[in-house]
Scaffold this motif. Structure first.
Motif, PDB file in Angstrom:
ATOM      1  N   ILE B  84      32.664  -1.276 -11.301  1.00  0.00           N
ATOM      2  CA  ILE B  84      32.640  -1.478  -9.848  1.00  0.00           C
ATOM      3  C   ILE B  84      33.041  -2.991  -9.602  1.00  0.00           C
ATOM      4  O   ILE B  84      33.664  -3.345  -8.807  1.00  0.00           O
ATOM      5  CB  ILE B  84      31.325  -1.127  -9.050  1.00  0.00           C
ATOM      6  CG1 ILE B  84      31.341   0.279  -9.279  1.00  0.00           C
ATOM      7  CG2 ILE B  84      31.147  -1.374  -7.909  1.00  0.00           C
ATOM      8  CD1 ILE B  84      29.987   0.832  -8.615  1.00  0.00           C
ATOM      9  N   TYR B  86      34.360  -5.316 -11.393  1.00  0.00           N
ATOM     10  CA  TYR B  86      35.560  -5.690 -11.740  1.00  0.00           C
ATOM     11  C   TYR B  86      36.502  -5.304 -10.299  1.00  0.00           C
ATOM     12  O   TYR B  86      37.419  -6.097  -9.905  1.00  0.00           O
ATOM     13  CB  TYR B  86      36.237  -5.195 -12.676  1.00  0.00           C
ATOM     14  CG  TYR B  86      37.747  -5.387 -12.995  1.00  0.00           C
ATOM     15  CD1 TYR B  86      38.218  -6.812 -13.185  1.00  0.00           C
ATOM     16  CD2 TYR B  86      38.673  -4.156 -13.224  1.00  0.00           C
ATOM     17  CE1 TYR B  86      39.539  -6.873 -13.471  1.00  0.00           C
ATOM     18  CE2 TYR B  86      39.924  -4.431 -13.427  1.00  0.00           C
ATOM     19  CZ  TYR B  86      40.316  -5.881 -13.446  1.00  0.00           C
ATOM     20  OH  TYR B  86      41.634  -6.206 -13.701  1.00  0.00           O
ATOM     21  N   GLY B  87      36.313  -4.180  -9.780  1.00  0.00           N
ATOM     22  CA  GLY B  87      37.201  -3.307  -8.864  1.00  0.00           C
ATOM     23  C   GLY B  87      37.045  -4.252  -7.450  1.00  0.00           C
ATOM     24  O   GLY B  87      37.781  -4.361  -6.832  1.00  0.00           O
ATOM     25  N   MET B  88      35.705  -4.504  -7.154  1.00  0.00           N
ATOM     26  CA  MET B  88      35.352  -5.394  -6.099  1.00  0.00           C
ATOM     27  C   MET B  88      35.920  -6.729  -6.184  1.00  0.00           C
ATOM     28  O   MET B  88      36.555  -7.343  -5.038  1.00  0.00           O
ATOM     29  CB  MET B  88      33.661  -5.683  -6.112  1.00  0.00           C
ATOM     30  CG  MET B  88      33.159  -4.469  -5.218  1.00  0.00           C
ATOM     31  SD  MET B  88      31.262  -4.473  -5.655  1.00  0.00           S
ATOM     32  CE  MET B  88      30.959  -5.978  -4.505  1.00  0.00           C
ATOM     33  N   ARG B  90      39.228  -7.558  -7.881  1.00  0.00           N
ATOM     34  CA  ARG B  90      40.449  -7.290  -7.892  1.00  0.00           C
ATOM     35  C   ARG B  90      40.833  -6.979  -6.227  1.00  0.00           C
ATOM     36  O   ARG B  90      41.944  -7.283  -6.021  1.00  0.00           O
ATOM     37  CB  ARG B  90      40.807  -6.239  -8.852  1.00  0.00           C
ATOM     38  CG  ARG B  90      41.182  -6.883 -10.348  1.00  0.00           C
ATOM     39  CD  ARG B  90      42.291  -7.853 -10.330  1.00  0.00           C
ATOM     40  NE  ARG B  90      43.479  -7.354 -10.006  1.00  0.00           N
ATOM     41  CZ  ARG B  90      44.301  -6.608 -11.047  1.00  0.00           C
ATOM     42  NH1 ARG B  90      43.867  -6.598 -12.101  1.00  0.00           N
ATOM     43  NH2 ARG B  90      45.419  -6.169 -10.526  1.00  0.00           N
ATOM     44  N   HIS B  91      39.966  -6.438  -5.568  1.00  0.00           N
ATOM     45  CA  HIS B  91      40.394  -5.764  -4.408  1.00  0.00           C
ATOM     46  C   HIS B  91      39.724  -6.309  -3.181  1.00  0.00           C
ATOM     47  O   HIS B  91      39.393  -5.733  -2.242  1.00  0.00           O
ATOM     48  CB  HIS B  91      40.550  -4.284  -4.177  1.00  0.00           C
ATOM     49  CG  HIS B  91      41.136  -3.657  -5.504  1.00  0.00           C
ATOM     50  ND1 HIS B  91      42.633  -3.513  -5.362  1.00  0.00           N
ATOM     51  CD2 HIS B  91      40.928  -3.282  -6.746  1.00  0.00           C
ATOM     52  CE1 HIS B  91      42.879  -2.990  -6.808  1.00  0.00           C
ATOM     53  NE2 HIS B  91      42.023  -2.944  -7.396  1.00  0.00           N
ATOM     54  N   LEU B  96      36.369  -3.488   2.012  1.00  0.00           N
ATOM     55  CA  LEU B  96      35.346  -2.847   1.116  1.00  0.00           C
ATOM     56  C   LEU B  96      34.029  -2.723   1.601  1.00  0.00           C
ATOM     57  O   LEU B  96      32.882  -2.808   0.568  1.00  0.00           O
ATOM     58  CB  LEU B  96      35.414  -3.794  -0.397  1.00  0.00           C
ATOM     59  CG  LEU B  96      36.637  -3.163  -1.189  1.00  0.00           C
ATOM     60  CD1 LEU B  96      36.686  -3.979  -2.432  1.00  0.00           C
ATOM     61  CD2 LEU B  96      36.970  -1.842  -1.549  1.00  0.00           C
TER      62      LEU B  96
END
Lengths: 306, 265
Positions: B84, B86-88, B90-91, B96
């Motif tokens: 999560i 990492y996802g937060m 990258r994006h 979000l």
């Protein structure tokens, strides 16, 4: 040509990005939804159900649990739950106030010390809260029991009856709460004091402001964000506290957390417990919302991070 | 002159507060060496409660439950939370907000509400499907739930301070995603992962309320055992386990102090 192929690549990139986001985030999202959001929604539903056998929830939907929470039972209205609610509010207010009174000088004092000592001093404040809450509260039980020096002093001063201890009592609960939450107020206040603009304080002193006025106009506004953050960190968990009132409060020191927990642990009335939990959630969100509002009005563009 | 009196009274207040903070813990440690049964009078030095501890199977099993719970839940939360975070990162240019709210949910929820909603859910699911019987597994599930946000936020804040061109560089060198993750991403976030693991572990060991409501009859952790013993009537044996737990915390505090010192140099 180049332009269009670049566009296509970007398009592909966007699709890939979405998949990438989904892949990285979905396990956590699914986990939290399944194991936190669903259970919370279920709990809210339980509050509107009928109390069945063994305290388990049943259909049909009613508002009985909320009526019971307000004190309406088989025998008409009784003030028991009402007192519990009032006590929770009062204990939260009192403990938060006392924590602020203790934490302010401590946080300030740490900033006046030499830099190399500060980290150690903060660590000293925080370390007791690393020990399990049950153990810390047990320590207070040992200290406040009948026959201990503290109880003897209180007896000779006439505060408590002979052969009694300082616990269980509302006083012991307040003490336990202050003890438990002190570090949560010292840390944000310390952060605020460390950033304090001393030029303002100096200016106030140069203009012959009394220490009190200096504090009010030059220091207090600057530490307000820290104070707000600390208040949220103290007041919200204090309102739903379970361990401390259970161990130090006895039957007469119950708070909302005990009321809620007893309906589940005792297996007596899930819907009533769930209704109490909803009340706690409402209080939590009011608290968070109020802090955001006040924080925004203060401006300064400082985001208060919890 | 006046300033000095202020400084002096502040210093006195500081020492008084320290006494307040450490007295309850000191009392527990002190009475763990008591020879007598009673917790009110100290009659002499003895290690008998520590000896009794080693022979108490319930305490030993509670200790292992605590350890298994803390380690397994931290490892699972580390995997999920790291993804999560990492996802937060990258994006983060996308919307979000919903994800942030979802992640903060386990943090802001009062622990008693957290605990009972998990309990009510597990009990009801178990009644209808036979799955999720209250015990170590349900405790692990709820601990993972409250650990995920901390891991995600720690990993995220480590990544966010990074130069984005580093990622471009890794891509430009034709590293496959797997290679990039292994040779670049993992080493980068390693410190964050280590501190997230220790934080998760500490949170798990420290938790009582959530464990209490999601545990089964066979899965008591140390805090749950201590709670039960206090409720049944205090025995000095509890002082001994509690003293050992306080000692462990003191050791960790000392180590973190030493690391801090080294970090400052």
């Amino acid at each position: 040509m180049v332009e269009s192929s670049r566009m296509a690549a970007r398009q592909r990139g966007v699709v890939g990005e979405s998949r990438h986001l989904l892949l990285s985030v979905s396990p956590g999202v699914v986990w939290i939804v399944v194991f936190l959001v669903l259970p919370s929604l279920y709990l809210m539903a339980v509050a509107f159900m009928t109390n069945g056998a063994y305290g388990l929830p049943q259909m049909p939907l009613t508002l009985d649990a909320f009526k019971q929470l307000a004190g309406f039972g088989f025998l008409g209205w009784s003030p028991g739950n009402f007192y519990t609610l009032l006590r929770s509010l009062w204990q939260t207010l009192l403990a938060t106030l006392l924590v602020v009174i203790v934490a302010y000088p401590i946080a300030y004092y740490i900033t006046t010390c030499r830099v190399k000592w500060r980290a150690i001093m903060l660590l000293l404040v925080v370390v007791p809260s690393w020990t399990n809450q049950v153990i810390r509260t047990f320590g207070w039980m040992n200290l406040l029991a009948p026959g201990t020096p503290l109880s003897d002093i209180a007896q000779s001063l006439g505060f408590i009856a002979p052969n009694m201890g300082l616990y269980p009592s509302n006083f012991a609960v307040t003490l336990g709460l202050v003890y438990n939450f002190l570090p949560f107020m010292v840390l944000p206040l310390y952060a605020a004091f460390e950033k304090l603009d001393t030029a303002q304080v100096q200016a106030a002193q140069d203009l012959y402001a009394s220490p009190l006025r200096t504090f009010r106009h030059a220091v207090f506004p600057q530490t307000l964000p820290g104070l707000l953050a600390g208040t949220v960190l103290v007041a919200i968990p204090a309102f739903g506290m379970y361990v401390i009132p259970e161990l130090l409060g006895g039957g007469k020191g119950m708070m909302l957390g005990n009321l809620v927990a007893n309906q589940f642990a005792g297996g007596s009335n899930w819907p009533l417990g769930a209704a109490g939990a909803i009340l706690m959630l409402i209080a939590t969100f009011i608290g968070l919302f109020a802090m955001r509002r006040v924080g925004k009005r203060l401006g300064g563009g400082e985001e208060v991070v919890i | 002159m006046k300033k000095r009196t202020l400084q002096r009274s502040l210093s006195a207040f500081w020492w008084l507060t320290l006494v307040f903070l450490y007295l309850p813990l000191a009392v527990v440690v002190f009475f763990s060496f008591n020879a007598a049964n009673s917790a009110a009078r100290f009659t002499g030095f003895s290690l008998r409660w520590y000896e009794r501890l080693l022979g108490n199977e319930q305490i030993i099993s509670a200790f292992w439950n605590s350890m298994v719970l803390a380690i397994v839940s931290s490892v699972v939360a580390l995997g999920i939370g790291c993804l999560i975070g990492y996802g937060m990162y990258r994006h983060r240019h996308r919307r979000l907000g919903w994800l942030i709210v979802l992640i903060y949910l386990p943090i802001v929820l009062p622990d008693i509400v957290f605990g009972i909603s998990e309990m009510a859910f597990f009990v009801s699911v178990h009644r209808y499907t036979g799955l999720l019987q209250p015990g170590l597994s349900t405790m692990i599930i709820s601990h993972v739930t409250f650990q995920i946000p901390f891991v995600a936020l720690i990993v995220y804040s480590r990544l966010v301070g990074l130069d984005p061109t580093l990622f471009e560089a890794a891509k430009d060198l034709y590293a496959t995603p797997l290679k990039r993750a292994w040779h670049f991403l993992l080493p980068t976030i390693k410190p964050a992962l280590i501190s997230a693991f220790f934080l998760s572990f500490t949170l798990s060991i420290d938790d009582f309320v959530i464990s209490f409501f999601t545990s089964g009859p066979e899965s008591a952790t140390l805090p749950i055992y201590i709670w039960g013993a206090i409720k049944k009537g205090v025995t000095p044996e509890i002082n001994a386990i509690a003293a050992l737990m306080i000692g462990a915390v003191a050791l960790v505090a000392l180590l973190s102090l030493l690391f801090n010192r080294q970090g400052q140099r």
